[in-house]
Every structure is written in structure tokens, then in C-alpha cells.
Design a protein around this motif. Structure first.
Motif, PDB file in Angstrom:
ATOM      1  N   TRP A   1       0.833  -1.205   0.000  1.00 45.63           N
ATOM      2  CA  TRP A   1       0.000   0.000   0.000  1.00 45.63           C
ATOM      3  C   TRP A   1       0.868   1.256   0.000  1.00 45.63           C
ATOM      4  CZ3 TRP A   1      -2.930  -2.397   4.687  1.00 45.63           C
ATOM      5  CH2 TRP A   1      -3.809  -3.388   4.226  1.00 45.63           C
ATOM      6  N   LEU A   2       1.914   1.231   0.802  1.00 46.16           N
ATOM      7  CA  LEU A   2       2.777   2.394   0.911  1.00 46.16           C
ATOM      8  C   LEU A   2       3.478   2.686  -0.423  1.00 46.16           C
ATOM      9  CD1 LEU A   2       4.916   3.358   3.938  1.00 46.16           C
ATOM     10  CD2 LEU A   2       5.936   3.501   1.683  1.00 46.16           C
ATOM     11  N   ILE A   3       4.004   1.658  -1.052  1.00 48.72           N
ATOM     12  CA  ILE A   3       4.690   1.837  -2.336  1.00 48.72           C
ATOM     13  C   ILE A   3       3.709   2.324  -3.396  1.00 48.72           C
ATOM     14  CG2 ILE A   3       5.906   0.658  -4.209  1.00 48.72           C
ATOM     15  CD1 ILE A   3       7.059  -1.251  -2.079  1.00 48.72           C
ATOM     16  N   ASP A   4       2.529   1.717  -3.440  1.00 49.57           N
ATOM     17  CA  ASP A   4       1.534   2.080  -4.444  1.00 49.57           C
ATOM     18  C   ASP A   4       1.113   3.542  -4.304  1.00 49.57           C
ATOM     19  OD1 ASP A   4      -0.538   1.328  -6.532  1.00 49.57           O
ATOM     20  OD2 ASP A   4      -1.843   1.991  -4.901  1.00 49.57           O
TER      21      ASP A   4
ATOM     22  N   HIS B   1      12.247   4.139  -0.235  1.00 44.93           N
ATOM     23  CA  HIS B   1      13.525   3.483  -0.001  1.00 44.93           C
ATOM     24  C   HIS B   1      13.388   2.631   1.255  1.00 44.93           C
ATOM     25  CE1 HIS B   1      15.898   6.818  -2.339  1.00 44.93           C
ATOM     26  NE2 HIS B   1      14.894   6.312  -3.023  1.00 44.93           N
ATOM     27  N   ALA B   2      13.667   1.355   1.124  1.00 44.33           N
ATOM     28  CA  ALA B   2      13.554   0.429   2.255  1.00 44.33           C
ATOM     29  C   ALA B   2      14.802   0.524   3.121  1.00 44.33           C
ATOM     30  CB  ALA B   2      13.368  -0.989   1.738  1.00 44.33           C
ATOM     31  N   TYR B   3      14.612   0.825   4.398  1.00 41.52           N
ATOM     32  CA  TYR B   3      15.733   1.072   5.296  1.00 41.52           C
ATOM     33  C   TYR B   3      16.022  -0.158   6.146  1.00 41.52           C
ATOM     34  CZ  TYR B   3      18.831   4.189   7.936  1.00 41.52           C
ATOM     35  OH  TYR B   3      19.926   4.806   8.492  1.00 41.52           O
ATOM     36  N   PHE B   4      17.259  -0.637   6.061  1.00 39.55           N
ATOM     37  CA  PHE B   4      17.694  -1.775   6.868  1.00 39.55           C
ATOM     38  C   PHE B   4      18.369  -1.241   8.128  1.00 39.55           C
ATOM     39  CE2 PHE B   4      16.565  -3.786   3.037  1.00 39.55           C
ATOM     40  CZ  PHE B   4      16.407  -5.141   3.287  1.00 39.55           C
ATOM     41  N   GLU B   5      17.517  -0.965   9.115  1.00 40.38           N
ATOM     42  CA  GLU B   5      17.979  -0.370  10.370  1.00 40.38           C
ATOM     43  C   GLU B   5      18.900  -1.328  11.135  1.00 40.38           C
ATOM     44  OE1 GLU B   5      14.815   1.433  12.732  1.00 40.38           O
ATOM     45  OE2 GLU B   5      13.458   1.085  11.058  1.00 40.38           O
ATOM     46  N   LYS B   6      19.876  -0.753  11.753  1.00 39.62           N
ATOM     47  CA  LYS B   6      20.826  -1.475  12.600  1.00 39.62           C
ATOM     48  C   LYS B   6      21.708  -2.446  11.826  1.00 39.62           C
ATOM     49  CE  LYS B   6      18.710  -0.971  17.112  1.00 39.62           C
ATOM     50  NZ  LYS B   6      18.567  -1.600  18.440  1.00 39.62           N
ATOM     51  N   GLY B   7      21.450  -2.611  10.528  1.00 41.42           N
ATOM     52  CA  GLY B   7      22.350  -3.409   9.721  1.00 41.42           C
ATOM     53  C   GLY B   7      22.634  -4.788  10.289  1.00 41.42           C
TER      54      GLY B   7
ATOM     55  N   ARG C   1      10.180  -9.915  -3.585  1.00 45.06           N
ATOM     56  CA  ARG C   1       8.811  -9.793  -3.075  1.00 45.06           C
ATOM     57  C   ARG C   1       8.243  -8.401  -3.344  1.00 45.06           C
ATOM     58  NH1 ARG C   1       6.243 -11.364   2.836  1.00 45.06           N
ATOM     59  NH2 ARG C   1       4.257 -10.290   2.486  1.00 45.06           N
ATOM     60  N   TYR C   2       9.113  -7.374  -3.313  1.00 45.21           N
ATOM     61  CA  TYR C   2       8.679  -5.998  -3.553  1.00 45.21           C
ATOM     62  C   TYR C   2       9.444  -5.443  -4.759  1.00 45.21           C
ATOM     63  CZ  TYR C   2       6.812  -6.606   1.139  1.00 45.21           C
ATOM     64  OH  TYR C   2       6.134  -7.077   2.230  1.00 45.21           O
ATOM     65  N   PRO C   3       9.118  -5.916  -5.952  1.00 45.77           N
ATOM     66  CA  PRO C   3       9.891  -5.542  -7.139  1.00 45.77           C
ATOM     67  C   PRO C   3       9.799  -4.067  -7.509  1.00 45.77           C
ATOM     68  CG  PRO C   3       7.910  -6.731  -7.765  1.00 45.77           C
ATOM     69  CD  PRO C   3       8.017  -6.852  -6.279  1.00 45.77           C
ATOM     70  N   LYS C   4       8.785  -3.358  -6.991  1.00 48.14           N
ATOM     71  CA  LYS C   4       8.621  -1.947  -7.331  1.00 48.14           C
ATOM     72  C   LYS C   4       9.299  -1.010  -6.332  1.00 48.14           C
ATOM     73  CE  LYS C   4       4.292  -2.569  -9.866  1.00 48.14           C
ATOM     74  NZ  LYS C   4       2.862  -2.159  -9.986  1.00 48.14           N
ATOM     75  N   ILE C   5       9.981  -1.571  -5.344  1.00 51.63           N
ATOM     76  CA  ILE C   5      10.713  -0.719  -4.404  1.00 51.63           C
ATOM     77  C   ILE C   5      11.790   0.036  -5.174  1.00 51.63           C
ATOM     78  CG2 ILE C   5      12.523  -2.377  -3.738  1.00 51.63           C
ATOM     79  CD1 ILE C   5      10.570  -0.209  -1.247  1.00 51.63           C
TER      80      ILE C   5
END
Length: 413
Positions: free
Chosen positions: A195-198, A208-214, A270-274
Motif C-alpha cells: 500500500w505504501l509503495i503504491d 527506499h527500504a531502510y535496513f535499520e541497525k544493519g 517480493r517488492y519488485p517496485k521498491i
């Protein structure tokens, strides 16, 4: 000698009887005085009437010399030089439906957009949302409303947490198979990121998907006990930030390295439109870990392999980092990111003490990341064309208030 016959000279007008001349002039005078009563339409060929439809309309030009509607090229036929000049033509009387003006929409000129201000000229105008600030028990309506709100505040990119503290903020098969957990503990709805991406893309925004804390976890991580048991952590405590103790997952262990690569590959499939994934300075080690082991080369190899796997799975996604300047990152975090083959770099500048020095690094990369303490620097950042993008990370933990404050300051510039 006999007389010779004289030849007539000139036009011979002298030989025309005077009475005939009088009749010609009288007839011309009569034609001149009666010109308005003669039906000239009979003198115009049928072909001319077809090609010049305005002859079929006979507006009374003397009753209303000033036009009430200005004719446009689309609604009024082109006049020939022999026709009445257009300023003298009134469109109001006796006009046929085919010659009526079109709707107002077609006659209103397009508005020229105003020049973009210094904030709008920044390529990426991003705001960060942690993985818990929107997702928890949020339905589709709320997710879409939040996107529209940040768009209204002048941002064109949402940087949203999708991973952190050793778990995903979406249901992951890799998590389930590897660690026995399918996600972080949270009441998110499974489609929240879709929903957010759309909605973002509908608003002309990026996500942009954030990978927090790595690669770091703390004692609150759902995989902490398992990581300790399996000896997946580097010996010692990472005290990069004094407020919390972190433990670094050892990516030199093949099982750990493969886990991260598989997580990233799964995500972009899974989220190809990111639009992008972004990792921060937690993709690194702390210089004061015991043993003084130089892990720089091994960390570089790990990140390169992770990026290669991600690009193979979805080449359209950008791999970005939001990290310390290259000297600081390599010296204190073993993060020689200039060799990682990343797509974009945003320099973290959360410390005012050496702000000007940090800007020398910022101008060589893709932008700057700031927080509320740097808002007084806003004018200098906006006026500097070498600062290509600005990412806002709300240190207060209240992104809506931060966005509103930031937008208010932008309008004052």
C-alpha cells in the motif's frame, strides 16, 4: 491629283456620338448608387461558397461593431484577403452551430509552472520513518493518508524501516526457515508495504527500504539468544552509541553472510517496485572491539557479494548507504565503503562541531542526512547547489511533527 482618304488616329472616341457617352455615364452612376441592393452572391461560384463557409453567414456588422467573443483559430474559419477583416466581425448574430466557440477549457491558456525553489531542486527530499512508527496495527487507509501527508509537506521520498534488530517487518520465508521466526513482533497487516509503495508512486514519490541497525542486534532482538548460542556474534560489546549496547553479527561466518544475502534477495523479489534499499552506519564494526582485529577486507567482500546477489535478483533497485564520511567510516567502523560498489552515498552529519568540514565530503557524493539540531543550517544547505539531496532523520521520534516544522522553515527561506 485626287484627295487621299485620311486614316483614323487614336482610340476613335471622337467618332462616338455624344448621346452614347451620356448613356454610359448615366448607367455607371446608377450601378454605383444601387450597389448595396444588388445580390452579389449570384456572382460567387458554387465552389467558392463551399470553401468559404463564412459567406453562408451574413452577420449584420453595423449593429454591433465590437465583438462580444474573441474568435479563436480553432472556431473561426480563416478569412481570405477579400473578406471582411476579423476585428469587424461579430460572432453573436446569426451564427451556425458549427461555427460556435468551443468550451472555455480549450480557450484558457496553459498556466506556466512557477520556477522550482531551492528545496524543490534537490534530487531526493527524504524523510525517515522507523519500522514501528506507522506499521503497527495500521490499515490501508492510514498508510495511504500518511504517504499523502508527507507529500504535502514537500518530501518526495519516504525512507521506511523494513528490517532491524535481526528481524524483518514483513513475513519472511527466509526468517522462518533460518531462525524460526517469520518477522519482528508487530501487528502489521501483511500488505502494508504494498500500500505504501503504491500510494507513494501515485503521488510521484519514491520509497527506499531502510535496513535499520544493519548487522547489529541488542538484547531485545528476538534472535538474541539463538545468536549467542550459535556463536554468531563478534566477541565483545559494540558501544558505538553509549545509550545502548550492541552485538555485531559476524558476517565472516558463511551461515550469517548467506542469511543476509538471502534476506535481501527475498525482499527485492517480493517488492519488485521498491525504488531503493538503504543501509546505515550499523553496516560496520566498532573500532574498540576487543582483539583489535582488522575486519575491513572481510566486510568489503561480504557487502560486495550481497549487492551482487541483490542486483541479479532485481537490477532496477538502487543499493544505497547512509554512512559516515569515508575517512571516519574506514578508521572507526572498518567500513571501506568506497570499495563496496554501492549506487548512492548519503553522508551522515548529525554533529554540528565539524559541520563545514563534513560538507567537503557531502559535495562529492549524493547528499546529506541531518536531524533537528541541524535545522538552523537549512538555508546554507538549500542555497548550496553541491548538496544534491537532503534526508531528514527525526531524532525526536516524532516524524509528523518534524516534517511539519521542516516544511515551515522551508517556506521562510
Amino acid at each position: 491629283m485626287s484627295d487621299k482618304k485620311k486614316e483614323p488616329s487614336g482610340c476613335g472616341c471622337a467618332n462616338i456620338p455624344f448621346s452614347v457617352i451620356i448613356i454610359i455615364f448615366a448607367g455607371g452612376y446608377w450601378l454605383f448608387t444601387q450597389r448595396n441592393n444588388i445580390d452579389v452572391s449570384n456572382l460567387v461560384s458554387q465552389a467558392q461558397q463551399i470553401t468559404n463557409p463564412i459567406f453562408n453567414s451574413t452577420p449584420n456588422i453595423t449593429t454591433n461593431p465590437t465583438p462580444t467573443i474573441t474568435p479563436t483559430p480553432q472556431t473561426i474559419p480563416q478569412t481570405t484577403p477579400t473578406q471582411m477583416p476579423s476585428p469587424a466581425v461579430s460572432i453573436t448574430p446569426k451564427i451556425t452551430p458549427n461555427n460556435q466557440p468551443t468550451s472555455v477549457k480549450t480557450t484558457i491558456p496553459k498556466t506556466t509552472p512557477l520556477p522550482a525553489n531551492s528545496w524543490q531542486k534537490k534530487a531526493i527530499r527524504g524523510i525517515y520513518l522507523s519500522r514501528y512508527q506507522v506499521t503497527n496495527n495500521a490499515d490501508e487507509k492510514k498508510i495511504r493518508e500518511r504517504v499523502r501527508y508527507y507529500h504535502s509537506q514537500g518530501f518526495n521520498t519516504i525512507i521506511h524501516g523494513v528490517w532491524g534488530n535481526g528481524c524483518t517487518m514483513y513475513n519472511s520465508k527466509v526468517m522462518q526457515q533460518t531462525l524460526g521466526y517469520k518477522s519482528c513482533p508487530n501487528l502489521f497487516q501483511d500488505q502494508w508495504l504494498d500500500w505504501l509503495i503504491d500510494e507513494a508512486h501515485k503521488q510521484g514519490m519514491q520509497v527506499h527500504a531502510y535496513f535499520e541497525k544493519g548487522i547489529k542486534i541488542d538484547k531485545n532482538s528476538p534472535i538474541f539468544d539463538l545468536a549467542i548460542e550459535k556463536k554468531w556474534v563478534v566477541p565483545g560489546v559494540d558501544k558505538t552509541y553509549s545509550a545502548i549496547e550492541h552485538y555485531v553479527l559476524d558476517v565472516e561466518i558463511p551461515e550469517v553472510a548467506n542469511f543476509f544475502k538471502n534476506i535481501l534477495v527475498e525482499f527485492v523479489q517480493r517488492y519488485p517496485k521498491i525504488d531503493a534499499v538503504q543501509w546505515d552506519d550499523y553496516l560496520g564494526y566498532h573500532a574498540e572491539l576487543p582483539g583489535k582485529v582488522d575486519r575491513t577486507a572481510k566486510l568489503t567482500t561480504f557487502v560486495q557479494q550481497m549487492i551482487t546477489g541483490m542486483k541479479k535478483a532485481n537490477s532496477s533497485v538502487s543499493f544505497d548507504i547512509c554512512h559516515h564520511n569515508p575517512y571516519w567510516a574506514k578508521r572507526y567502523f572498518a567500513a571501506d565503503w568506497e570499495k563496496w560498489n554501492v549506487d548512492r552515498v548519503f553522508i551522515q552529519v548529525y554533529n554540528d562541531a565539524n559541520f563545514q568540514e563534513e560538507l567537503n565530503y557531502v559535495k562529492n557524493y549524493h547528499g546529506i542526512a541531518i536531524s533537528e539540531p541541524q535545522f538552523h543550517r537549512l538555508k546554507a544547505l538549500l542555497d548550496n547547489p553541491e548538496v544534491k539531496s537532503v534526508l531528514v532523520f527525526p531524532g525526536s521520534g516524532k516524524p509528523e511533527e518534524t516534517a511539519s516544522t521542516f516544511n515551515s522553515l522551508i517556506k521562510k527561506q
